[in-house]
Design an enzyme around this catalytic site. Structure first.
Site, mmCIF file in Angstrom:
data_model
loop_
_atom_site.group_PDB
_atom_site.id
_atom_site.type_symbol
_atom_site.label_atom_id
_atom_site.label_comp_id
_atom_site.label_asym_id
_atom_site.label_seq_id
_atom_site.Cartn_x
_atom_site.Cartn_y
_atom_site.Cartn_z
ATOM 1 N N GLU A 61 0.817 -1.213 0.000
ATOM 2 C CA GLU A 61 0.000 0.000 0.000
ATOM 3 C C GLU A 61 0.852 1.264 0.000
ATOM 4 O O GLU A 61 0.520 2.245 -0.652
ATOM 5 C CB GLU A 61 -0.957 0.009 1.204
ATOM 6 C CG GLU A 61 -2.108 -0.969 1.092
ATOM 7 C CD GLU A 61 -2.949 -0.747 -0.159
ATOM 8 O OE1 GLU A 61 -2.947 0.365 -0.698
ATOM 9 O OE2 GLU A 61 -3.593 -1.713 -0.605
ATOM 10 N N ASP A 97 -9.228 6.451 -3.116
ATOM 11 C CA ASP A 97 -8.002 6.774 -3.849
ATOM 12 C C ASP A 97 -8.402 7.318 -5.214
ATOM 13 O O ASP A 97 -9.589 7.529 -5.482
ATOM 14 C CB ASP A 97 -7.133 5.516 -3.998
ATOM 15 C CG ASP A 97 -7.704 4.581 -5.040
ATOM 16 O OD1 ASP A 97 -8.940 4.484 -5.136
ATOM 17 O OD2 ASP A 97 -6.931 3.958 -5.789
ATOM 18 N N TYR A 120 -6.429 6.942 3.725
ATOM 19 C CA TYR A 120 -6.574 5.900 2.697
ATOM 20 C C TYR A 120 -5.876 4.606 3.115
ATOM 21 O O TYR A 120 -6.477 3.534 3.130
ATOM 22 C CB TYR A 120 -6.017 6.351 1.335
ATOM 23 C CG TYR A 120 -5.757 5.142 0.482
ATOM 24 C CD1 TYR A 120 -6.800 4.517 -0.170
ATOM 25 C CD2 TYR A 120 -4.488 4.549 0.437
ATOM 26 C CE1 TYR A 120 -6.605 3.335 -0.872
ATOM 27 C CE2 TYR A 120 -4.290 3.371 -0.260
ATOM 28 C CZ TYR A 120 -5.335 2.779 -0.912
ATOM 29 O OH TYR A 120 -5.148 1.607 -1.581
#
Length: 360
Positions: free
Chosen positions: A41, A142, A124
């Site tokens: 991520e 996102d 996020y």
DNA sequence: AAGCCGGGGCC
DNA sequence: GGCCCAGGCTT
């Protein structure tokens, strides 16, 4: 917004069915440990999947556990990040690994609130890790999800603005699947990456085309709205490849600066009223304190960053006198040419190094 | 709220 | 050559 609630379960069903049939086989989907999800991520922030794959595999091979990462030297971490950009991500990942080992018993926290206390993890990434690694029903937002939601719900507000962003987070929260939050979130992003693309979206084969308001009005190409472009400023940069007894001088950029923690050849912006060679001598003197003789130009390199462009003029130089000191940087070092590849350099410097090796 | 932070894929 | 990308941090 009243009509969107009944659509939620329909969207979930269509999207999850599509994802199960179309999900790409990606390295971080093989073994979804919290550590692997976290590393992926962070690397995927503002970076496309295709770019990340090799970096992720190299990183996980070198640092398979959070403990290994915590014990690493920053240079080793940044070397594996070289070329990936946004180096604060690498610095924060390393810093966070130490915190997780020291304060969290070596395990990533599993709640949104705790995750967001970790350096480099914002709203996020916390949602992504919580949902994908820990199966918690947390929303994500996102670039992909913004685009998909703006089109499905025909949102015409600017996603950069807080009011629109809040509305989008609300929609993402309303839609996220309670039982399969990770799959649902990944499916939204996968749809944005493969079908609901920025330009020329494949609406005819989209699993959500029946419920998409933008498609219904043929507005998929104009949503989400984007803001006006600004011209990038341009700078002329000079750098010195300074030799002393067959060694080259490099310096380490300050941690919080652009390209912080990376090594480079000393140099800087050329002033309008000075010559190239004068600029090289001045910049090297200001940064490291040494006096040099500027020789011939090695190469000219162009490079574009997010917010400006540069043209680099690299000069081969000869050391004259003075002791090299880190005056405007974190460290200086004399190294042999073959050791250049051991240090992390910005992309523009890598281009120079390539020219340097070709010249020899 | 706005600016800063990289580099590459893709049109 | 411009847009966009599995955003976060700082001011």
């Amino acid at each position: 917004m009243k009509n969107s609630k009944p659509q939620a379960s329909k969207i979930q069903t269509l999207l999850l069915r599509w994802f199960r049939a179309n999900a790409r086989d990606l390295p971080w989907r093989r073994n979804r440990t919290p550590y692997a999800v976290w590393v992926s991520e962070i690397m995927l922030q503002q970076t496309q999947v295709a770019t990340v794959i090799d970096y992720f595999n190299r990183f996980m091979k070198r640092f398979p556990t959070v403990e290994k990462l915590a014990r690493a030297k920053q240079d080793s971490v940044l070397k594996l990040w070289e070329g990936l950009g946004y180096y604060s991500r690498g610095r924060n990942l390393h810093k966070a690994a130490k915190i997780i080992v020291a304060d969290y018993g070596g395990k990533l926290p599993d709640t949104l609130e705790e995750l967001q206390k970790i350096p480099g993890i914002g709203r996020y990434s916390a949602g992504a890790i919580a949902s994908i690694a820990f199966n918690r029903p947390a929303p994500i937002l996102d670039g992909n999800v913004i685009r998909v939601l703006c089109r499905i719900f025909r949102l015409k507000g600017n996603p950069k603005e807080t009011a629109t962003k809040n509305k989008l987070w609300q929609l993402a929260d309303m839609l996220v699947h309670t039982k399969h939050p990770g799959d649902f979130n990944e499916a939204m992003m996968e749809l944005g990456a493969l079908v609901c693309t920025p330009s020329n979206p494949s609406c005819s084969s989209c699993p959500l085309n029946k419920v998409c308001a933008a498609f219904k009005h043929n507005e998929q190409d104009s949503l989400p709205v984007r803001q006006k472009k600004t011209r990038l400023p341009h700078y002329t940069i000079v750098v010195g490849i300074v030799y002393k007894d067959n060694k080259i001088l490099i310096d380490k950029r300050r941690q919080n600066a652009l390209l912080g923690g990376l090594w480079e050849f000393p140099g800087g912006k050329k002033r309008k009223d000075e010559s190239f060679k004068t600029a090289v001598a001045r910049e090297v003197k200001e940064e490291t304190g040494i006096t040099i003789e500027v020789g011939k130009r090695l190469c000219i390199v162009k490079h574009t960053y997010s917010h400006f462009k540069i043209t680099l003029h690299a000069y081969v130089c000869e050391y004259k006198n003075g002791a090299a000191k880190p005056l405007a940087c974190d460290a200086v070092k004399w190294i042999t040419p073959k050791n250049l590849k051991k240090y992390p350099f910005p992309g523009a410097n890598v281009k120079i190094i390539r020219q340097l090796m070709n010249a020899v």
